[in-house]
Design an enzyme around this catalytic site. Structure first.
Site, PDB file in Angstrom:
ATOM      1  CE1 TYR A 170      -3.862  -2.102  -0.233  1.00 36.12           C
ATOM      2  CE2 TYR A 170      -3.102  -3.157   1.786  1.00 36.12           C
ATOM      3  CZ  TYR A 170      -3.955  -3.120   0.701  1.00 36.12           C
ATOM      4  OH  TYR A 170      -4.898  -4.106   0.531  1.00 36.12           O
ATOM      5  CG  HIS A 256      -2.273  -7.373  -2.620  1.00 29.02           C
ATOM      6  ND1 HIS A 256      -2.606  -8.317  -1.689  1.00 29.02           N
ATOM      7  CD2 HIS A 256      -2.766  -6.199  -2.152  1.00 29.02           C
ATOM      8  CE1 HIS A 256      -3.268  -7.746  -0.699  1.00 29.02           C
ATOM      9  NE2 HIS A 256      -3.378  -6.463  -0.958  1.00 29.02           N
TER      10      HIS A 256
END
Length: 661
Positions: A170, A256
């Protein structure tokens, strides 16, 4: 467990915690919706009653462009009101809630926010297929202010702490990484510059909330991305976070986009504990860890070894809301373990569009506001079939107060789920079957093993639930399917057939790929055997080589497997040298192999074993005539719909139907 280190009190800054088992952040996909607030509160309240010492919420976006669908956004007055009510409700039941402050950066999408995603540099995201806009200095100043405002709100609203999300790829993690931060201003360049924003955010928050309010920083212990932040930079960052006023570090693993699995069942238990341990050597504040710490044994081990001070798993709390309480009571048998399948949790939150979180092994997850109530009338209920659908149906019916008898034609419970437990990474499925067996015993359910009840016997019950599952489907049109070297996936997984040496698996869905993985793993030299000989200076001989080929009608192999698991499965097959033939179907089988067709293309594939993974059909054990005259019948699981072998759907359906009986 009286002497368990997990049960010892601990501190995070000014916050005194009763024990060392926290609940990590898990975005549920229902945040921000007033209609779903009672369910959100019920979800957390149940985990408080289950013993969580501290609960981290899912992502709460500090700015609109850093959020997403089904998320709280801390610039929305309506969302702030909901969060205040959530915090008050959890305090009322004696719980402690930490608000996770986040900005998703280049993982945010225009489709969900309506805004352009922002990042340190305009580098495309493989996850979203979008190119973010590079943040301006004004954007950075706005971000710092937003984090400080959000932390002040959390302290004022009655949250016990905040957690700053600086991991998993993030925004703050992106600023740290040279892969994503190509800036030439004071926020990019060397590691000192790349750390600057994160440290300024922490310092700004500490200035706003004072010294006493606990700040947890979720930092990336290892990005698992080639060319990203180095180990030395990570350790240096941990030291600087401590100096800047952070009270604890929660160690995240991977992005991810990482090419190595970090949370799937294929990852060994506690595999990343050493990363947290390395950080513990350079700071004096508590270290929190989570990845693949999903059993009491592993949680205890990482604390005893000194790898970390607290454990904060997330998904195990979905599987069993009493995760900590059962550990405290030494009720290992009664613990419903997470099987790390990702099917109803991560696959839901990362879906397009995202869906609310559930749990394969716990159908109550996401339905806590609707409790199981005792029935007004005690009924005699028969459940026919001991797969997971039948086990769940029997459990829920018994919890409703009914007198339940479960019939299973075989000598073992579990059905297709037990077969699936032979697949590498799915061995933990046996824990689910164990959990059901213990639950049924405690609820007084009568088990009738090796028994297929007659229609006459079922007439004595008030209600009957048919859960006989599925069996492999073999097309009558497939010439040669009856030949002796042809078998089904069930024959292979049950151990009823030995392996061939030239193996063709017909069917490239999830089952076909799982069977290929199973065979390939069984064929290779076991790691412990290889290590045994290597430690003694010998090179162990490999078993006989075998070739495995998957024939898939679709161009997309493992099409039905969830997005967070599919890439892992395919990479495992590639590592095991499993071959793929995409876009072909088997037209006929001979004694020497199988003929394949794709349009005008026709090929012969030699084989000494052909495994059919061509779907399932309902396992019907009674004719329609036999069923006449029986009491009310409910059909659950694969016997009601065999078009998709889906344990999560079967368990959920069994739960919902039994709640109405």
């Amino acid at each position: 467990m009286e002497q368990s280190l997990l049960r010892r009190p601990g501190r995070i800054g000014s916050l005194v915690l009763q024990h060392r088992i926290l609940m990590g952040a898990m975005h549920l996909g229902i945040e921000g919706d007033w209609k779903m607030l009672p369910q959100l509160i019920a979800f957390y309240e149940e985990r408080v009653r289950g013993g969580a010492a501290l609960i981290m919420t899912g992502n709460a976006a500090v700015l609109p462009e850093g959020g997403g669908q089904g998320m709280f956004c801390l610039t929305e007055p309506d969302h702030l009101l909901q969060l205040e009510e959530l915090a008050a409700s959890i305090r009322k039941v004696g719980g402690l809630l930490a608000l996770q402050l986040a900005h998703r950066g280049r993982y945010a999408t225009r489709a969900e926010t309506g805004l352009a995603p922002l990042a340190p540099s305009p580098i495309p995201s493989r996850l979203t297929k979008e190119i973010p806009e590079e943040m301006t200095r004004e954007d950075i100043d706005r971000l710092k202010e937003a984090f400080a405002d959000s932390a002040f709100f959390a302290a004022s609203a009655g949250f016990a702490a905040i957690e700053i999300m600086g991991s998993e790829g993030y925004l703050l993690n992106e600023f740290m990484s040279p892969l994503m931060n190509r800036r030439t201003d004071e926020y990019g360049g060397d590691s000192v510059a790349r750390m600057r924003l994160c440290l300024e955010i922490v310092e700004g928050i500490r200035e706003r909330v004072g010294r006493e309010f606990p700040i947890i920083y979720r930092m990336s212990g290892d990005d698992c991305m080639e060319g990203s932040t180095t180990r030395e930079e990570t350790l240096d960052f941990a030291r600087k976070l401590e100096r800047s006023g952070v009270d604890a570090l929660n160690v995240g693993i991977g992005w991810h986009e990482s090419s190595i699995p970090t949370v799937g069942a294929i990852v060994p238990a506690g595999a990343y504990a050493h990363v947290a341990a390395s950080l513990k050597t350079v700071v004096s504040i508590p270290i929190i860890g989570a990845n693949r710490i999903h059993t009491p044994e592993m949680a205890e081990q990482v604390i005893v070894r000194g790898d970390m001070d607290f454990v904060a798993p997330a998904r195990p709390w979905l599987a069993d809301p009493s995760f900590a309480r059962k550990i405290a009571e030494a009720d290992r048998e009664g613990l419903n373990l997470c099987v790390s399948c990702n099917q109803a949790c991560l696959d839901h939150t990362l879906g397009h569009p995202p869906k609310p979180v559930g749990c394969l092994v716990n159908p109550r997850t996401g339905r806590e506001s609707f409790g199981i109530t005792l029935s007004d009338n005690t009924l005699a209920v028969a459940v026919v079939g001991g797969g997971v659908a039948g086990l769940q149906a029997a459990k829920t019916a018994a919890e409703r107060g009914h007198s339940v008898t479960l019939y299973e034609a075989e000598n073992r419970l579990g059905g297709q789920f037990l077969l699936a437990s032979r697949i590498p990474g799915k061995e933990v499925f046996r824990e689910t079957i164990r959990y059901f067996q213990v639950a049924l015993q405690r609820l007084g359910v009568t088990l009738r093993m090796n028994t297929a009840p007659s229609a006459d016997e079922l007439k004595k019950y008030d209600r009957v639930i048919i859960a006989t599952g599925v069996k492999p489907y073999v097309s009558e049109a497939l010439e040669g399917a009856e030949l002796p070297h042809v078998c089904t996936y069930a024959d292979i997984l049950s151990g009823a057939r030995p392996f061939g040496r030239k193996i063709v698996i017909v069917g490239g869905g999830g089952i076909g790929c799982d069977v290929a993985h199973y065979i390939a793993e069984q064929m290779r030299l076991r790691p412990e055997v290889e290590a045994f000989f290597a430690e003694r200076g010998y090179a162990a001989k490999k078993p006989t080589e075998a070739s495995i080929t998957i024939v898939s009608r679709s161009e997309k192999v493992a099409k039905g497997v969830g997005p967070t698991s599919r890439w892992v499965l395919l990479s495992e097959l590639k590592r095991r040298s499993v071959q793929m033939m995409k876009g072909f179907h088997a037209s006929s089988i001979t004694t020497d192999g199988v003929w394949l067709e794709s349009g005008e293309d026709k090929q012969f594939l030699p084989a000494d074993q052909i495994v059919l993974c061509t779907g399932q059909e309902p396992r019907v054990v009674m004719s329609s005539d036999e069923l006449k005259g029986l009491p009310d019948i409910e059909w659950v699981g694969g016997v009601s719909d065999a078009t998709e072998l889906n344990a999560a759907k079967a368990i959920r359906q069994a739960y919902e139907i039994s709640c109405t009986i």
